[in-house]
Write an enzyme that holds these catalytic residues in place. Structure first.
Site, PDB file in Angstrom:
ATOM      1  N   PHE A 230       0.739  -1.163   0.037  1.00 17.49           N
ATOM      2  CA  PHE A 230      -0.083  -0.120   0.167  1.00 17.49           C
ATOM      3  C   PHE A 230       0.977   1.085   0.043  1.00 17.49           C
ATOM      4  O   PHE A 230       0.431   2.497   0.394  1.00 17.49           O
ATOM      5  CB  PHE A 230      -1.080  -0.118   1.237  1.00 17.49           C
ATOM      6  N   ARG A 312       1.544  15.381  -6.450  1.00 21.47           N
ATOM      7  CA  ARG A 312       0.428  14.793  -6.802  1.00 21.47           C
ATOM      8  C   ARG A 312      -0.715  15.361  -6.039  1.00 21.47           C
ATOM      9  O   ARG A 312      -1.713  15.492  -6.706  1.00 21.47           O
ATOM     10  CB  ARG A 312       0.585  13.230  -6.474  1.00 21.47           C
ATOM     11  N   ALA A 513       2.396   3.851  -7.651  1.00 24.34           N
ATOM     12  CA  ALA A 513       1.661   4.862  -8.823  1.00 24.34           C
ATOM     13  C   ALA A 513       0.853   3.750  -9.676  1.00 24.34           C
ATOM     14  O   ALA A 513       0.624   4.366 -10.887  1.00 24.34           O
ATOM     15  CB  ALA A 513       2.878   5.675  -9.651  1.00 24.34           C
ATOM     16  N   GLU A 717      -4.740   2.376  -7.481  1.00 25.05           N
ATOM     17  CA  GLU A 717      -4.988   3.695  -6.542  1.00 25.05           C
ATOM     18  C   GLU A 717      -6.365   4.548  -6.698  1.00 25.05           C
ATOM     19  O   GLU A 717      -7.177   4.677  -5.785  1.00 25.05           O
ATOM     20  CB  GLU A 717      -3.910   4.633  -6.746  1.00 25.05           C
TER      21      GLU A 717
END
Lengths: 775, 158
Positions: A230, A312, A513, A717
């Site tokens: 994770f 991000r 990612a 994600e």
């Protein structure tokens, strides 16, 4: 074996998972004679080490040695981006739990006894804990990163409504069920094999080699699988592998480290908490005119991956909406807690939540439906199709996806039913919330978007594949087997996936990612295609038409020219071997055409976007604040899925984990920097009973993505952020306890006590409003 | 020395009686299917059966299993056990897989109970945690096996 690309098929490890025979690093006791390695943690969050006395520790039965910074033969300093993190404290400590020394002992028990007997004296300093303290102390890791466009002055001057405030999002512990674990085995001639539960085997190789002062070629890192990652094992598995390696180098024996749950939680970083100060301008129709947002993240004591996490976040403040005039500015705060790190979404959820909260508050203030407000502000046709950083939102799937989601979830009728339900109920109220997702896919550090593979074909027609990615539950290995089998035209069980290892595929990026199958899939496919190019002339010979080699196809375990007769793949492979043709190839892939310049805040950081939408319905008890998520409907865009069932599982699991972040997981530190929530007794992650009573997940159909292998899209994600819909649903229910027009004040995580506090606030606002009217 | 029957095989072990059963299984008997997750009996990754009852092996002293029968995931091969394992495979329940042996042991215990009508959904009665969030499929797997076994009293209360 049935199954294959785009088809339902078995998970490559399912039979191992259900029998207890799937091997994790934590299960590996190492060869006979393996020693246990345990860091000695700093008991204070900030200060200088005045003295360290190891004599009592060394006297403990079973303790071999205690290593300090002076015992490191190579470089004590490492870091995933900046080279600035000491493996072992060098006179100064920056957070409680920082490793000061490592105890090497026959057993874990001896190591613990030894660690407790290391005598330390400190000169303590006041730690900086929390974002506000860091801002007050001007303690930052980074200068501001700014993205801006448009005329903000004009936007705010022409606005019919301006709101401002603060949005805070909480930290989140990874709580991977397998805690950090590593095993270091000395090999002959100065080599080391490291088995690590890591998302980034190449970084383990580099950090170990540097710490030992040897070349990277002397270190091989192997990763069988992870019991969850994770993001928590992207950078932060490295120190524990280095400690095991340092101990192995000193003792000449295999050494392992494996953290207890409490140690893991107290010593490793978490999802970054964010605090954002915002101002937002809207016109009379609820259209966003301008947004100013200053984001502060809590980086902890070192930079780690905080820079790209913040980037991000800034890239995702727009969420799914066109914001004509915008200025977002972000800085990473420096505090005295473990260094916060990657966690599914990597700042994206924190950035998106800012805009979603602005819209929720604006909807409250305007007295309009937040779902309607969201839909009005979506990205659309040019010029409403360009993100603040200049990238055009190409192939936007929301215009297709959202109406379909609304229809399939029966949104309009359920909204009316909820309103009727609420009119008949005094203490129990229901609410419904909608959340769109637009998530940029690619590592934002563009150079990381590369991957390699190594494929061997044997003369019996069977295949081994190696690639650079790690398997941590996302189903990457299952997808890679399907890619290889599909490309070579052989059955799934003719393909064996080998343990991820840096001597097979070197210089890899972290598996992160959401990019694992995009990047590694293209590399595996490339390697297979190279081999097929070599096999075509051989197959053409065997099929009796040498001139037709370009027309040879491979499927159903055979090579074909037309549909007449095929020659078995094994026969082609054997013939190729006999003609001295290589049956082995590497594959390599780099994402083309992406790049971003942070100095001007402009570029194309993302190869493409993944989209999704969720509708959540909740029921809230106004007397206790307790609530249940009654139903969730999700429609998600994974392109043409490589493995549909696995992708649906990622959506289900990502949603539940996102719910945990926003509803029940609270990370607490004392003012002294001590983690107060260091186990499942004090830190609650979602359990079966917290799962929505009904969770319907569909994948968007006919959604081929021509940019990626098999027409697929990344899935790890993006679904995480669908869980924000639960917060909008809770706000919808809470609002009905007060009068229209008051802004719901719901803190995160929205635990039952936070919900009750918000309900009380609504009731007080209502009373205050009535007093005003009557006064 | 003490004797303990694990997966229908009698074993003698020579460890301190307070040693947690989990570590006796993993270190002394080489059975790695039961996992360490939290060490305080809350996550459920270490779940095994002692005389048919599900216990959290990380907080159960091995002495409590002396002269009793212990079943771990490795030995769960009666009809219910096989059905659960096959269903877990068919539905692709596991993601990282680390907690799933404990999940299956808990599900087995739940479905192996004599008639216990409960208004609670099955999902509510399984309290092992899974960080991958596979609860939807765990619930589906348990419900389907329950229906297949025709276990009375195990109605899903939803």
């Amino acid at each position: 074996m049935a199954g294959g690309l785009h088809k339902p098929g078995p998970h490559e490890s399912a039979h191992l998972h259900v029998t207890g025979s799937a091997k994790y690093v934590a299960d590996d006791p190492g060869p006979q004679g393996t020693l246990f390695v345990l860091p000695v943690p700093s008991p204070i969050a900030r200060g200088r080490i005045i003295s360290m006395d190891l004599r009592s520790a060394l006297a403990v039965d079973g303790v071999h040695c205690v290593l300090t910074v002076d015992d490191i033969p190579g470089d004590n300093i490492w870091g995933p981006i900046l080279h600035n993190e000491p493996l072992l404290a060098d006179g100064v400590v920056h957070y409680m739990g920082q490793a000061i020394a490592i105890v090497v002992a026959e057993t874990e028990h001896s190591a613990r006894c030894g660690a407790q007997r290391v005598e330390l004296e400190f000169e303590e300093q006041t730690p900086i804990i929390g974002i506000e303290s860091a801002i007050a102390a001007n303690a930052f890791h980074t200068d501001p990163h700014i993205i801006e466009r448009g005329d903000l002055e004009a936007a705010f001057e022409s606005a019919s409504m301006v709101i401002d405030g603060v949005v805070e999002t909480p930290a989140q512990d990874h709580f991977y069920l397998e805690t950090q674990a590593a095993l270091a085995i000395p090999e002959e001639n100065g080599g080391y094999t490291i088995r690590s539960s890591t998302q980034h085997p190449t970084e383990i190789q580099k950090v170990v080699a540097a710490a030992l002062g040897i070349g990277a070629h002397h270190v091989v890192c192997e990763v069988p699988r992870l019991g969850g990652g994770f993001g928590g094992k992207e950078s932060q598995a490295s120190p524990y592998a280095a400690y095991a390696a340092l101990a192995a180098a000193r003792t000449g024996r295999p050494c392992r480290s494996w953290l207890h749950r409490g140690q893991d939680m107290a010593w490793t970083g978490k999802r970054h908490p964010f605090r954002t100060d915002y101002e937002a301008a809207f016109d009379e129709n609820g259209m966003i005119l301008g947004v100013i947002a200053r984001l502060y993240s809590d980086g902890g004591w070192s930079l780690d991956l905080s820079g790209p996490v913040l980037d991000r976040a800034l890239f995702h403040v727009d969420s799914s909406y066109f914001i004509p005039a915008i200025r977002v500015e972000g800085r990473v705060c420096s505090t005295n807690i473990p260094s916060n790190t990657a966690f599914r979404g990597f700042g994206g959820p924190q950035g998106m939540f800012v805009m979603e909260e602005i819209l929720n508050r604006a909807a409250d203030a305007m007295g309009v439906d937040s779902t309607e407000l969201r839909r009005r502000n979506f990205y659309g046709e040019a010029p409403r199709d360009t993100a603040p950083y200049g990238q055009v939102i190409e192939a936007n799937r929301l215009p297709q996806l959202v109406p379909q989601l609304m229809e399939e979830s029966n949104y309009a009728a359920r909204k009316r039913a909820i309103e009727q339900f609420n009119q008949t109920q005094q203490h129990v109220k229901r609410g419904i919330g909608f959340q769109p997702v637009k998530f940029g896919i690619s590592f934002t550090a563009s150079l990381l978007n590369q991957a390699g593979a190594l494929v061997h074909v044997y003369t019996d027609g069977t295949v081994q594949i190696n690639h650079g990615g790690t398997e941590m539950g996302q189903g990457l290995h299952t997808k890679m087997i399907a890619v290889a089998a599909d490309t070579l035209g052989v059955k799934l069980d003719a393909v064996r996936l080998m343990t991820t290892a840096t001597d097979k595929v070197p210089n890899t990026s972290a598996t992160a990612a959401s990019s694992g199958s995009d990047l590694n899939g293209a590399a595996v496919q490339g390697a297979c295609l190279t081999i097929l190019e070599r096999l075509r002339p051989i197959a053409a010979q065997l099929l009796g038409d040498e001139a037709a080699s370009t027309s040879v196809t491979f499927r159903d375990g055979c090579a074909w020219l037309g549909h007449e007769s095929g020659v078995p793949f094994a026969k082609v492979a054997t013939a190729a071997w006999a003609q001295q043709i290589s049956l082995s190839s590497t594959g390599y892939y780099a994402t083309p055409g992406i790049g971003y310049d942070p100095s001007i805040g402009r570029g194309r950081p993302f190869f493409y976007y993944a989209f999704g939408g969720a509708i959540s319905e909740v029921e809230v008890n106004g007397l206790t604040g307790e609530y249940r998520v009654r139903r969730v409907d999700i429609l998600h865009d994974v392109g043409n899925p490589l493995a549909p069932s696995i992708d649906v599982g990622q959506v289900e699991g990502g949603f539940v984990q996102g719910m945990g972040w926003l509803t029940c997981e609270a990370v607490l530190y004392s003012p002294q920097g001590r983690l107060l929530t260091h186990g499942p007794s004090t830190y609650k992650i979602p359990a079966a009973g917290d799962t929505p009573l009904e969770l319907n997940v569909s994948l968007l159909r006919d959604a081929d993505n021509p940019l990626v292998i098999g027409g697929s899209k990344a899935v790890g994600e993006p679904p995480f952020m669908l869980a924000i819909s639960v917060i909008s649903a809770l706000r919808d229910a809470i609002r009905t306890f007060g009068k229209p027009g008051s802004i719901v004040e719901l803190g995160m995580p929205a635990t039952p006590e936070a919900v009750l506090r918000a309900i009380e606030h609504q009731r007080i606002e209502s009373t205050a409003g009535m007093d005003k009217r009557h006064g | 020395m003490a004797s303990i029957t694990v997966n229908e095989q009698l074993a003698t072990i020579d460890v301190a009686g307070e040693k947690p059963l989990l570590w006796a299984l993993r270190e002394d008997l080489g059975l790695k299917g039961a996992k360490y997750g939290c060490g305080v009996g809350l996550c459920g990754a270490c779940t095994v059966l002692v005389d048919g009852q599900a216990v959290r092996a990380c907080v159960t002293p091995v002495s409590q299993a002396y002269d009793k029968t212990v079943t771990t995931i490795e030995g769960l091969d009666d009809e219910l056990g096989r059905r659960l394992k096959n269903k877990w495979k068919a539905l692709k329940v596991a993601q990282c897989g680390y907690c799933q042996t404990g999940q299956i042991m808990s599900a087995y215990h739940l479905l192996n109970q004599p008639e216990q009508a409960s208004p609670e959904p099955i999902a509510q009665r399984l309290n092992n945690i899974c960080r991958c969030g596979t609860y939807v499929r765990i619930h589906q797997a348990v419900s389907e096996v329950s229906a297949e076994m025709g276990a009375r009293g195990l109605t899903d209360g939803q």
